[in-house]
Write a protein that holds these residues in place. Structure first.
Motif, PDB file in Angstrom:
ATOM      1  N   THR A  37       0.805  -1.226   0.000  1.00 48.16           N
ATOM      2  CA  THR A  37       0.000   0.000   0.000  1.00 48.16           C
ATOM      3  C   THR A  37       0.838   1.276   0.000  1.00 48.16           C
ATOM      4  OG1 THR A  37      -0.151   0.071   2.425  1.00 48.16           O
ATOM      5  CG2 THR A  37      -1.839  -1.194   1.254  1.00 48.16           C
ATOM      6  N   VAL A  38       2.049   1.234   0.554  1.00 46.24           N
ATOM      7  CA  VAL A  38       2.852   2.457   0.619  1.00 46.24           C
ATOM      8  C   VAL A  38       3.503   2.739  -0.730  1.00 46.24           C
ATOM      9  CG1 VAL A  38       3.309   2.164   3.074  1.00 46.24           C
ATOM     10  CG2 VAL A  38       4.926   1.225   1.406  1.00 46.24           C
ATOM     11  N   ARG A  39       3.864   3.999  -0.950  1.00 47.34           N
ATOM     12  CA  ARG A  39       4.545   4.359  -2.198  1.00 47.34           C
ATOM     13  C   ARG A  39       5.952   3.807  -2.234  1.00 47.34           C
ATOM     14  NH1 ARG A  39       7.306   9.234  -4.097  1.00 47.34           N
ATOM     15  NH2 ARG A  39       6.929  10.210  -2.064  1.00 47.34           N
ATOM     16  N   ARG A  40       6.611   3.795  -1.082  1.00 44.99           N
ATOM     17  CA  ARG A  40       7.947   3.233  -1.003  1.00 44.99           C
ATOM     18  C   ARG A  40       8.219   2.785   0.416  1.00 44.99           C
ATOM     19  NH1 ARG A  40      10.689   9.081  -2.346  1.00 44.99           N
ATOM     20  NH2 ARG A  40      10.024  10.126  -0.430  1.00 44.99           N
ATOM     21  N   MET A  41       9.090   1.790   0.538  1.00 48.70           N
ATOM     22  CA  MET A  41       9.474   1.243   1.831  1.00 48.70           C
ATOM     23  C   MET A  41      10.986   1.257   1.913  1.00 48.70           C
ATOM     24  SD  MET A  41       8.491  -2.474   3.500  1.00 48.70           S
ATOM     25  CE  MET A  41       6.855  -1.940   4.018  1.00 48.70           C
ATOM     26  N   ALA A  42      11.515   1.553   3.089  1.00 49.77           N
ATOM     27  CA  ALA A  42      12.963   1.644   3.248  1.00 49.77           C
ATOM     28  C   ALA A  42      13.381   1.082   4.593  1.00 49.77           C
ATOM     29  CB  ALA A  42      13.416   3.100   3.129  1.00 49.77           C
ATOM     30  N   ARG A  61      17.886  -6.160  -4.916  1.00 50.51           N
ATOM     31  CA  ARG A  61      19.236  -5.708  -4.573  1.00 50.51           C
ATOM     32  C   ARG A  61      19.138  -4.899  -3.289  1.00 50.51           C
ATOM     33  NH1 ARG A  61      20.177  -1.835  -7.786  1.00 50.51           N
ATOM     34  NH2 ARG A  61      22.385  -1.647  -7.296  1.00 50.51           N
ATOM     35  N   VAL A  62      19.913  -5.294  -2.284  1.00 47.28           N
ATOM     36  CA  VAL A  62      19.779  -4.656  -0.976  1.00 47.28           C
ATOM     37  C   VAL A  62      21.148  -4.490  -0.323  1.00 47.28           C
ATOM     38  CG1 VAL A  62      17.487  -5.647  -0.620  1.00 47.28           C
ATOM     39  CG2 VAL A  62      19.488  -6.864   0.233  1.00 47.28           C
ATOM     40  N   THR A  63      21.181  -3.680   0.721  1.00 45.81           N
ATOM     41  CA  THR A  63      22.375  -3.544   1.544  1.00 45.81           C
ATOM     42  C   THR A  63      21.961  -3.357   2.991  1.00 45.81           C
ATOM     43  OG1 THR A  63      24.534  -2.422   1.672  1.00 45.81           O
ATOM     44  CG2 THR A  63      22.598  -1.013   1.407  1.00 45.81           C
ATOM     45  N   THR A  64      22.938  -3.396   3.885  1.00 44.11           N
ATOM     46  CA  THR A  64      22.688  -3.160   5.302  1.00 44.11           C
ATOM     47  C   THR A  64      24.024  -2.871   5.958  1.00 44.11           C
ATOM     48  OG1 THR A  64      21.595  -4.019   7.304  1.00 44.11           O
ATOM     49  CG2 THR A  64      22.905  -5.584   6.011  1.00 44.11           C
ATOM     50  N   HIS A  65      24.018  -2.687   7.259  1.00 42.70           N
ATOM     51  CA  HIS A  65      25.264  -2.418   7.981  1.00 42.70           C
ATOM     52  C   HIS A  65      26.234  -3.584   7.794  1.00 42.70           C
ATOM     53  CE1 HIS A  65      28.001  -1.807  11.403  1.00 42.70           C
ATOM     54  NE2 HIS A  65      27.654  -0.538  11.328  1.00 42.70           N
ATOM     55  N   ASP A  90      15.911  -0.243  -5.202  1.00 41.72           N
ATOM     56  CA  ASP A  90      15.474  -1.271  -6.138  1.00 41.72           C
ATOM     57  C   ASP A  90      13.964  -1.129  -6.274  1.00 41.72           C
ATOM     58  OD1 ASP A  90      14.663  -3.543  -7.517  1.00 41.72           O
ATOM     59  OD2 ASP A  90      16.241  -4.788  -6.666  1.00 41.72           O
ATOM     60  N   GLY A  91      13.542  -0.416  -7.295  1.00 43.47           N
ATOM     61  CA  GLY A  91      12.122  -0.139  -7.441  1.00 43.47           C
ATOM     62  C   GLY A  91      11.628   0.749  -6.322  1.00 43.47           C
ATOM     63  N   SER A  92      10.617   0.304  -5.614  1.00 46.53           N
ATOM     64  CA  SER A  92      10.059   1.083  -4.508  1.00 46.53           C
ATOM     65  C   SER A  92      10.674   0.695  -3.169  1.00 46.53           C
ATOM     66  CB  SER A  92       8.539   0.883  -4.434  1.00 46.53           C
ATOM     67  OG  SER A  92       8.234  -0.493  -4.212  1.00 46.53           O
ATOM     68  N   LEU A  93      11.702  -0.168  -3.205  1.00 43.42           N
ATOM     69  CA  LEU A  93      12.367  -0.608  -1.981  1.00 43.42           C
ATOM     70  C   LEU A  93      13.735   0.048  -1.866  1.00 43.42           C
ATOM     71  CD1 LEU A  93      12.384  -2.615   0.466  1.00 43.42           C
ATOM     72  CD2 LEU A  93      13.665  -4.162  -1.028  1.00 43.42           C
ATOM     73  N   TYR A  94      14.009   0.619  -0.693  1.00 45.67           N
ATOM     74  CA  TYR A  94      15.279   1.272  -0.419  1.00 45.67           C
ATOM     75  C   TYR A  94      15.885   0.634   0.832  1.00 45.67           C
ATOM     76  CZ  TYR A  94      13.232   5.061  -3.259  1.00 45.67           C
ATOM     77  OH  TYR A  94      12.640   5.796  -4.254  1.00 45.67           O
TER      78      TYR A  94
END
Length: 257
Positions: A37-42, A61-65, A90-94
């Motif tokens: 439902t959200v426009r983007r998620m991070a 494609r993702v990253t983290t600490h 990556d698209g709507s995912l940050y």
């Protein structure tokens, strides 16, 4: 669930107890529902682990600490973990790396929504690195490289950022820009309100602090990659500009991760 129904951007933060939340089925279901439902998620820092537990990282494609990126890759093999990135869209995912990388991500979202000029004003007004020790500049060298009016100066700044371990003397920079040293120095100062030498050192410190914040890279290698002659040169630059040693700076951010 007290969150508003019309969330635009959902940020999932990490923390020391993030693993405990993975067994909260209500939270996992809520994240899955909101992802649709959200426009983007991070995610910020280890918050990526929660997104992984909710099944939201598969094929992304993702990253983290850096301290949990290996765990993220092992636990969620369908995710494409890039260990050395500050943040990734990556698209709507940050997803973003350490806590400070979340600041970089937030500024990027501001720029995405409201444009470069507003993002630069926000960076200057809020001093994005406010919680960092010493006389930290108001925005990173990467942002500073967007402020020059002349395209050839902006291009030269971007080249500097990509070649920090090279000879970046004013003579070398003038040659790269195709200008005389005198004309180059004058135009650079006029456009950026700083000297070429100051910009180069700021860019090198910026690169070094990112490695110190988000990677376990040894100080000797940090110094070399950032373009300092040796760890002592790196140390002197940090103490002069930030008021702390590289080791103390790294300890602060590792403890905050």
């Amino acid at each position: 669930d007290n969150a508003p129904a019309d969330i635009d951007t959902l940020l999932v933060a990490g923390g020391h107890n993030v693993l405990d939340l993975e067994t909260n089925h209500h939270l996992m279901d809520w994240l899955v529902h909101k992802a649709g439902t959200v426009r983007r998620m991070a995610s910020v820092c280890s918050g990526a682990l929660l997104l992984g537990a909710a099944g939201l990282l598969d094929g992304r494609r993702v990253t983290t600490h850096w301290n949990v990126s290996g765990s993220l890759a092992r636990r969620f093999p369908q995710a494409q973990v890039e260990h050395d990135r500050i943040f990734i869209r990556d698209g709507s995912l940050y997803t973003s790396a350490g806590v400070s990388a979340g600041m970089d991500l937030a500024l990027s979202l501001v720029e995405e929504d409201l444009g470069r000029d507003v993002a630069l004003k926000v960076a200057r007004e809020l001093v994005m690195f406010l919680k960092r020790p010493g006389g930290q500049s108001q925005f990173s060298a990467h942002l500073a490289a967007q402020t020059a009016e002349r395209s050839n100066i902006r291009a030269l700044q971007e080249w500097v950022l990509e070649n920090l371990d090279q000879d970046l003397s004013v003579e070398r920079l003038a040659t790269q820009a195709g200008m005389s040293v005198r004309n180059f120095s004058r135009q650079f100062k006029q456009d950026t309100d700083t000297t070429p030498a100051d910009f180069v050192e700021s860019a090198r410190i910026d690169a070094a602090r990112r490695m110190l914040e988000d990677t376990p890279t040894p100080l000797k290698r940090v110094a070399a990659r950032a373009g300092f002659h040796d760890p002592n040169s790196l140390r002197r630059a940090f103490v002069r500009r930030l008021g702390v040693t590289p080791g103390d700076y790294r300890n602060r951010f590792q403890n905050d991760a």
